[in-house]
Design an enzyme around this catalytic site. Structure first.
Site: not given
Ligand code: 8YV
Length: 322
Positions: A282, A263, A234
């Site tokens: 992302h 983002e 993150r």
């Molecule tokens: C998600 C991500 O697809 O799984 C996670 O925590 O960061 C990504 O794989 C994204 O958060 C959208 O939902």
């Protein structure tokens, strides 16, 4: 009457049919797209990892019992508020590990071998003779990788590093991971030693109050000038302003970033002015197969929670009993 479910994600036909058979489904892109009378009766919410959900949103959802997120990370959800309200949250661990580990290597290789910069160079018609030495990259194989957060994705990265690239594997984690040590000769070290030693520092830790700005100016200063930082966790695990400063001052060699403080990343971000930065939107888990598997698991989690009271992949199962 079927229980009411809010869906804020795109699903395929069969997933949608599974839900339609059991629930009165109301779809939208965001919570504010859903009329308040539908919010007020919703028992379930199927959403994504970027949704902000705390006291304020819960107040609009008085009947809510369960949320299912299509993500492994759930830092945007206020778990304490959910638990107080008796709302469970399930997520999608496991099904995205290999894809995210591939993304880590895509970023490591892109930064080390200057793939994006040189592909643009060719596209711009600048390839007219042999490659100037100033464009040479650095090797990934046989270097040292430092993995911050040795969970399932960390294990998938360590396996690639050890078997695929002959790398030495260091890791920093709350608990030791004997499997990583046995299988990938990984060595548990403190964060400072990892930062001082690794050629590639890979951040895979969840964002929590403990990991917020885990990598700030002092930590960046410990990294080798030749080191590359990769973040698929993150954005706020890094102090982004400090990272920009370190990159501008060339105290580290580069950064491969899939996640950001804000983002989508602003077009005028200083990060985008730096050729040694590879910035992605992302996409850590964004393959057709993996996103389908994540959606499938999230649909199953939702059905199991609301119809069977089975809480698989639930991060706050105690909330149910309130
Ligand atoms: C998600 C991500 O697809 O799984 C996670 O925590 O960061 C990504 O794989 C994204 O958060 C959208 O939902």
């Amino acid at each position: 009457m079927k229980p009411s479910l809010i869906v804020l994600v795109a699903l395929n036909d069969s997933q949608r049919q599974r839900l339609d058979a059991l629930f009165e489904v109301h779809s939208g892109k965001q919570l504010c797209d859903i009329p308040s009378e539908q919010l007020s009766v919703a028992q379930g919410l199927l959403a994504h990892g970027g949704l902000t959900l705390g006291e304020e949103q819960l107040a609009q959802l008085p009947q809510l019992k369960a949320i299912s997120t299509i993500s492994v990370g759930y830092d945007s959800y206020d778990i304490e508020a959910l638990s107080r309200a008796g709302v469970t949250l399930s997520h999608t661990p496991g099904v995205l590990d290999e894809t995210v580990a591939d993304s880590v290597f895509a970023l490591m290789l892109s930064c080390a071998r200057r793939i994006v910069e040189l592909a643009d160079w060719v596209r711009d018609g600048q390839w007219q003779g042999s490659l100037p030495k100033s464009y040479y990259g650095c090797d990934v194989h046989h270097k040292t990788i430092g993995i911050v957060g040795m969970g399932r994705i960390g294990m998938a990265v360590a396996r690639r590093a050890h078997y695929g690239f002959g790398m030495s594997v260091l890791y920093h984690n709350r608990h030791s991971k004997p499997m990583a040590e046995q299988q990938f000769a990984a060595r548990l070290v403190d964060l400072d030693e990892l930062l001082q030693t690794a050629d590639f520092v890979v951040l895979l830790t969840p964002l929590t109050t403990q990991t917020f700005h885990l990598i700030a100016a002092a930590q960046l200063a410990m990294m080798k000038p030749s080191a590359i930082l990769v973040n698929v966790a993150r954005g706020d695990v890094i102090d982004e302003a400090a990272l920009i400063e370190a990159l501008q001052q060339k105290t580290i060699a580069g950064a491969g970033l899939d996640v950001f403080h804000q983002e989508p990343l602003a077009n005028d971000s200083a990060l985008l002015k730096l050729p040694q930065v590879v910035a992605l939107p992302h996409i850590g888990s964004a393959t057709t197969q993996t996103r389908a598997a994540m959606s499938e698991l999230a649909v199953t989690n939702m059905i199991e929670a609301l119809t069977l009271r089975q809480l698989n992949h639930c991060v706050n199962p105690h909330a149910w009993h309130r």
